[in-house]
Scaffold this motif. Structure first.
Motif, PDB file in Angstrom:
ATOM      1  N   GLU A 172       0.828  -1.208   0.000  1.00 28.89           N
ATOM      2  CA  GLU A 172       0.000   0.000   0.000  1.00 28.89           C
ATOM      3  C   GLU A 172       0.859   1.253   0.000  1.00 28.89           C
ATOM      4  O   GLU A 172       0.541   2.233  -0.681  1.00 28.89           O
ATOM      5  CB  GLU A 172      -0.934  -0.008   1.213  1.00 28.89           C
ATOM      6  N   LEU A 173       1.956   1.209   0.757  1.00 23.64           N
ATOM      7  CA  LEU A 173       2.858   2.357   0.790  1.00 23.64           C
ATOM      8  C   LEU A 173       3.481   2.590  -0.582  1.00 23.64           C
ATOM      9  O   LEU A 173       3.578   3.741  -1.049  1.00 23.64           O
ATOM     10  CB  LEU A 173       3.945   2.133   1.844  1.00 23.64           C
ATOM     11  N   ARG A 174       3.892   1.495  -1.244  1.00 27.96           N
ATOM     12  CA  ARG A 174       4.457   1.648  -2.590  1.00 27.96           C
ATOM     13  C   ARG A 174       3.417   2.215  -3.557  1.00 27.96           C
ATOM     14  O   ARG A 174       3.731   3.093  -4.377  1.00 27.96           O
ATOM     15  CB  ARG A 174       4.960   0.294  -3.086  1.00 27.96           C
ATOM     16  N   GLU A 175       2.186   1.718  -3.463  1.00 26.70           N
ATOM     17  CA  GLU A 175       1.140   2.213  -4.357  1.00 26.70           C
ATOM     18  C   GLU A 175       0.850   3.683  -4.092  1.00 26.70           C
ATOM     19  O   GLU A 175       0.643   4.461  -5.036  1.00 26.70           O
ATOM     20  CB  GLU A 175      -0.137   1.380  -4.173  1.00 26.70           C
ATOM     21  N   GLU A 176       0.819   4.071  -2.807  1.00 23.55           N
ATOM     22  CA  GLU A 176       0.594   5.482  -2.481  1.00 23.55           C
ATOM     23  C   GLU A 176       1.734   6.343  -3.008  1.00 23.55           C
ATOM     24  O   GLU A 176       1.515   7.444  -3.522  1.00 23.55           O
ATOM     25  CB  GLU A 176       0.448   5.655  -0.971  1.00 23.55           C
ATOM     26  N   GLU A 183       0.611  11.881  -9.542  1.00 20.01           N
ATOM     27  CA  GLU A 183      -0.061  13.166  -9.342  1.00 20.01           C
ATOM     28  C   GLU A 183       0.914  14.325  -9.460  1.00 20.01           C
ATOM     29  O   GLU A 183       0.577  15.377 -10.024  1.00 20.01           O
ATOM     30  CB  GLU A 183      -0.736  13.176  -7.963  1.00 20.01           C
ATOM     31  N   ALA A 184       2.126  14.130  -8.933  1.00 25.40           N
ATOM     32  CA  ALA A 184       3.141  15.180  -9.059  1.00 25.40           C
ATOM     33  C   ALA A 184       3.500  15.411 -10.517  1.00 25.40           C
ATOM     34  O   ALA A 184       3.684  16.564 -10.954  1.00 25.40           O
ATOM     35  CB  ALA A 184       4.389  14.808  -8.253  1.00 25.40           C
ATOM     36  N   GLU A 185       3.593  14.316 -11.279  1.00 28.39           N
ATOM     37  CA  GLU A 185       3.908  14.459 -12.705  1.00 28.39           C
ATOM     38  C   GLU A 185       2.787  15.197 -13.434  1.00 28.39           C
ATOM     39  O   GLU A 185       3.054  16.065 -14.275  1.00 28.39           O
ATOM     40  CB  GLU A 185       4.127  13.080 -13.326  1.00 28.39           C
ATOM     41  N   ARG A 186       1.535  14.832 -13.118  1.00 30.11           N
ATOM     42  CA  ARG A 186       0.414  15.542 -13.746  1.00 30.11           C
ATOM     43  C   ARG A 186       0.430  17.017 -13.369  1.00 30.11           C
ATOM     44  O   ARG A 186       0.150  17.880 -14.218  1.00 30.11           O
ATOM     45  CB  ARG A 186      -0.907  14.902 -13.323  1.00 30.11           C
TER      46      ARG A 186
END
Length: 397
Positions: A172-176, A183-186
């Motif tokens: 879950e941490l990796r997915e987050e 999101e940062a890239e977007r």
């Protein structure tokens, strides 16, 4: 093909299993070598040697597929133990085949499945083995039967459940982390599009305003003062070429990858003076205050902030040209302890092009927002217009 292999294939639908992990190979081989092979060599098992060998292998070989098919492996191991206990065959040195196979299978199920599902599956499998062991105690009174598998399975499930919880938390941490990176890239792409659109607007708007003013001057003095008209036309040519160069640089920054794009000179605070001088040459009364061209290291402003400050001044002066005319205007660029402040204030004018679309100020607000800055823009009480922008700058950057 061994009976255990046939059983495993039938349970998992004959699907192709991945290559076993080295750890799984070691567990399966070690379980057979350490627990079943000594019984065969010493002849200390209970039951025919062939049955001991087959059931010992059937209980350990499925461990090779424990990661790919944890539930089928647990089912197969449990069924082998049930068969062995009713056949009164002991293929380990201990009472009722107390080897690691069932514990490893339960641990894997607890690790790979959600807690509730793994608890139901493990309880069903271990319960079946335990009931079989208790029944076999009554069926084979003279044999060494016991329910030790239950004692082995409980701690195995607890350990596997802890491993699974940790692994799922890490997943879950990796997915987050990946989601935040996307999101940062977007956001970066959106900011880049915003920056490019603002740059294009500022360059085109300012240049066309200057061209309109200078072409008007050239038209009025063409017959009486041709030298002055030629000078105005030359200024138009210079401004047009400069705007084209800036547009090419902006568009190139989004067409060419950053690591291969040639270095492009971006406007900075040092260019504000030449911007103002060009308007002064057209008769605009502008008072300018800017920081020293070479600021101390502890007062330096990041290049992106300098470029944005230049664009703010450019847009504000373009609005003065379009909507106020040749009115007294004050441009102040001040380096403060907490950042950089830009203000452009003009007096009321009697000429101009109306209210305008408002896109310039909207683009200015968007540009400043990229730096977490603030914009104050609006009419002055005594007439005229004022724009004040503050860019926060971390002194430690």
């Amino acid at each position: 093909m061994t009976p255990a292999s046939w059983g495993l294939a039938s349970v998992i639908g004959m699907r192709r299993l991945p290559k076993p992990d080295l750890l799984d190979v070691a567990l399966a081989l070690g379980s057979f070598v350490l627990f079943t092979l000594p019984v065969l060599v010493r002849g200390t098992g209970h039951g025919p040697a062939a049955a001991i060998a087959v059931l010992g292998a059937a209980a350990t070989v499925p461990l090779l597929a424990r990661r790919a098919a944890p539930v089928p492996v647990l089912v197969i191991v449990s069924l082998v133990l049930v068969i062995a206990v009713f056949a009164d065959v002991r293929f380990t040195p201990y009472g009722n085949n107390a080897g690691p196979a069932l514990a490893i299978a339960v641990l894997t199920v607890a690790d790979r499945l959600p807690r509730a599902a793994s608890l139901r599956v493990s309880a069903a499998a271990v319960g079946l083995v335990t009931v079989a062991e208790l029944a076999a105690m009554q069926l084979h009174l003279v044999s060494d039967q016991n329910a030790i598998q239950l004692a082995l399975a409980v701690p195995a499930w607890l350990i596997g459940s802890a491993f699974g919880a940790r692994r799922r938390a890490e997943q879950e941490l990796r997915e987050e982390t990946e989601q935040r990176a996307r999101e940062a890239e977007r956001r970066i792409r959106a900011e880049e599009r915003l920056r490019v659109s603002a740059d294009v607007h500022d360059i085109v708007s300012h240049t066309l305003s200057m061209i309109a003013v200078r072409s008007g001057v050239a038209r009025m003095v063409l017959d009486q003062r041709p030298d002055e008209a030629r000078l105005a036309l030359s200024s138009i040519e210079t401004a047009s070429r400069g705007a084209l160069d800036e547009l090419r640089a902006v568009l190139q920054s989004i067409r060419v990858p950053a690591d291969r794009a040639p270095a492009v000179e971006r406007p900075s605070l040092a260019d504000v003076r030449s911007l103002v001088d060009g308007l002064r040459a057209d008769g605009y009364r502008i008072t300018l205050t800017v920081p020293a061209e070479t600021m101390p290291a502890d007062a330096a402003v990041p290049p992106l902030v300098e470029e944005s400050a230049y664009r703010v001044v450019q847009e504000a002066l373009t609005n003065v040209v379009r909507h106020a005319g040749r009115v007294p205007t004050v441009v102040d660029v001040v380096r403060e302890p907490d950042g950089l402040t830009v203000s452009v204030v003009n007096e009321a004018g009697e000429t101009g092009a109306g209210e305008g679309s408002g896109l310039g100020l909207a683009g200015m607000r968007d540009r400043v927002a990229l730096h977490d800055g603030t914009v104050e823009a609006g009419p002055r009480p005594g007439g005229g217009f004022a724009v004040r922008v503050h860019f926060p700058v971390d002194p430690h950057e």
